[in-house]
Structure formats: structure tokens, C-alpha cells
Design a protein around this motif. Sequence first.
Motif, PDB file in Angstrom:
ATOM      1  N   ASN A 113      -0.303  -4.119   2.356  1.00  0.00           N
ATOM      2  CA  ASN A 113       1.039  -4.312   2.913  1.00  0.00           C
ATOM      3  C   ASN A 113       1.963  -3.151   2.549  1.00  0.00           C
ATOM      4  OD1 ASN A 113       0.343  -6.735   4.083  1.00  0.00           O
ATOM      5  ND2 ASN A 113       1.120  -7.990   2.397  1.00  0.00           N
ATOM      6  N   ASN A 137       1.001  -0.009   4.553  1.00  0.00           N
ATOM      7  CA  ASN A 137       1.370  -0.097   5.966  1.00  0.00           C
ATOM      8  C   ASN A 137       2.822   0.287   6.221  1.00  0.00           C
ATOM      9  OD1 ASN A 137      -1.147  -0.866   6.899  1.00  0.00           O
ATOM     10  ND2 ASN A 137      -0.737  -3.060   6.733  1.00  0.00           N
ATOM     11  N   THR A 138       3.623   0.333   5.166  1.00  0.00           N
ATOM     12  CA  THR A 138       5.034   0.710   5.316  1.00  0.00           C
ATOM     13  C   THR A 138       5.282   2.189   5.051  1.00  0.00           C
ATOM     14  OG1 THR A 138       5.599   0.245   2.997  1.00  0.00           O
ATOM     15  CG2 THR A 138       5.683  -1.607   4.550  1.00  0.00           C
ATOM     16  N   LYS A 153       0.656   6.623   9.645  1.00  0.00           N
ATOM     17  CA  LYS A 153       0.667   5.904   8.375  1.00  0.00           C
ATOM     18  C   LYS A 153       0.301   6.823   7.217  1.00  0.00           C
ATOM     19  CE  LYS A 153      -0.427   1.275  10.146  1.00  0.00           C
ATOM     20  NZ  LYS A 153      -1.379   0.132  10.065  1.00  0.00           N
TER      21      LYS A 153
END
Length: 377
Positions: A244, A247-248, A281
Amino acid sequence: MNSTLITVIIGIAAFWIVLYALFGRREEKEEGLTVDLFVAMWRTKRLLGFIDSIAGKARRFWRAYGDVGIVLGFAGMAYVFYALLKTAMKTVQTGGESSGVQLVIPGVTIPLWYGLIGLAVVMVVHELSHGIVARAENLPLKSVGLVLLAVIPGAFVEPDEEELERASLRSRLRVYGAGSLANVVTAILALLIINFAITPVLQPAGILVSGVLEDSPAFGVLQQGDVIIAMDGEQITDMESFINFMNTTKPGQLVTLTVLRNGEEINLQLKLGAHPEDPEKGYIGIYPAQHVVSKIGYENVVLPLFFAFYWIYVLNLGIGLMNLFPLVPLDGGRMLDDVVKTYLPERIAKPVRYFTIGVGLFLLALNLWPALVNLVG
């Protein structure tokens, strides 16, 4: 080649030289130790009584068990054939670059002792199951024993091959299928122990760096064995929180990693690269694995038990199923070979057997080709 590996190789070679000098010139016999080049076999008849007692107490059960082994044998044979065919087709479609059986899982190493324990369990339960079902079918055994192949321990049961050949087809199939059935049952039991006895006392405690890719952003910053516990001050406990967070991120982003290294907590700065599959990413370039700790302490006991049972599960399932591949001298090959010889005339059975061997070897070659190319390359 590092010095530790060289020392291990020299030690193994010295052990076999001494063992061969002491026992290598003896003729093979029904009991005792015989040594060949990197193969040592110890035979005994003492355990035959033990196998007889197990088989004799529940002969009807072991015959039913053998019937389950026949069903599993042919079902597993079809599954393994399908799996190898599927990956072989991918190998052809991709030009042999990315599919096929991997000899080594990238970034993951099997600790030597866990692997050896797993292999020993595979062989012991496999051969013991063959022996028990053979005796339940009133087929004589010549001996049982232990074997050492270089550094790999194992066990074996020697049935009377002439009596086995004279037995009914169903009896032979029961004996052949019993070995892999024992491996699958052992794998299921190991998985149950992991899920219901060991996993409940474990908790996630970060991301283990099990490998670092060369020329990646992490190369020279992170080390194998590091445990990432936070990223930019955000706690990272499991794979979900790690994914998570990643992914940011964006390429070029500077990230502060809080890492446990040799028991000490340190902060490291790392500039992310562009992910090979999604240039938008961020990318670190590590082989991440879940790091766990014991809720109840005793980590020197709990964690080794977890890894031991994990590799018992993995190796029993993998080797047990692979042994059903329809290729002689594997059990699956012997099962198919006996059925073909029984129900088809020799003029048809012989070409079918050769065709099966040829297709089997071809599929194995296609599956191993990418791994061999990567190994050489």
C-alpha cells in the motif's frame, strides 16, 4: 565462490574420501553398510518386523489406503502432466525467457538444515508407505535402510521385485501409489500444524529483505537480512502495508527507511526508481518477505519449528506430486507402464511407453530450459 562454501565442499569431499577408504571396497550385501561414489546405503532386516506389525494390524485399512493411492496416482499424474504442459507452452510462446520451472526462487534460499529435514521426511514416509502397503498385499520385503546421496539423507524399502512382478495389477498399483499418497497426507498434516498450532503464536513484524537486485535503487543501501519496520515514519508490519505504501510513491521520491540491521534500528535514505512494469510508480528493487516474531517468546524454538514444518509441507507436496509424473522409473511412470502392458498388446504397448517417455522428457526439458539459461547466463 566464498570461503565458507569452499570449506563446506572440502569438508564433504574429505568425508566421502574417508568413508570410501573404510567401506568402499566391500561387496553389496543384504545387511550392513555399502559405499559407492557419493552414495552410502545401510541395510537392515530388523525393521521388517515393525512394518509387518503395522501392516498386519489393519490389513483391510491399508488396502483401502492403497486404493486411494491409485486414485491419487492417476489424478496427480494428469495434474502434473497438465501443469508441465502449460508452462512448456508458455516457454515456447515467450521464447524461453520467463516461464518454466525455476531451480532457485529469486531472493529466497532454503536453509540447509530445514531442507535436509524436509527431504528426510519426504523419503521416510514415502518408502515406509510403500513397505506397509506391500506387506498388506502379502508381498515380501528384502530389507529396509538409510541412504546418503552426497549430503541428502533418505530412506528406502527393497521389495522382492520378482514377487512384485507376479502380483496382480491392483496390488502393484497400490504399492506404487502409496508413496506419493503418504507425501500428500504428510503435507496436509504439516499445513494443519502450521495453521492451527504455530501461526496463531506468530505476528508480522516488518518486511524482510531476502535479496537485493543489482543496479537497483536499494543496491548498496539495503542488505540481505535487513528488516524494514517503517517508511517515512509510517509503520510497516506486513506485506499489505508495504504494498500500500509503495503504491503511493513516485519515481525519484526520497524515502526514509527505518530498518533493523543486526538487532539495531537505523534510518536510511533511498531514492526510488521507476517500476519496470509501471513507470509511474516508485521502485526499490528488493525481494521482500514477511518477517515474523513470536507472541509468546521462545523464538529460538517457535521460528525453527515454523520453517521446518513449512519446508516439510512444500517438499512433500512438490516431490510427492512430481513423483507421479508418467515417466519411468518414477512411481507414476511405473503405474502407467503396468496398466499399458496389462491392457494393450505388446506391439501397441511398447510404442506407447516410448512415446510417453519421449513426451515426458521433452516437457521436462522445456520446463527446465529457462532456468538453465539463466543459470548459465
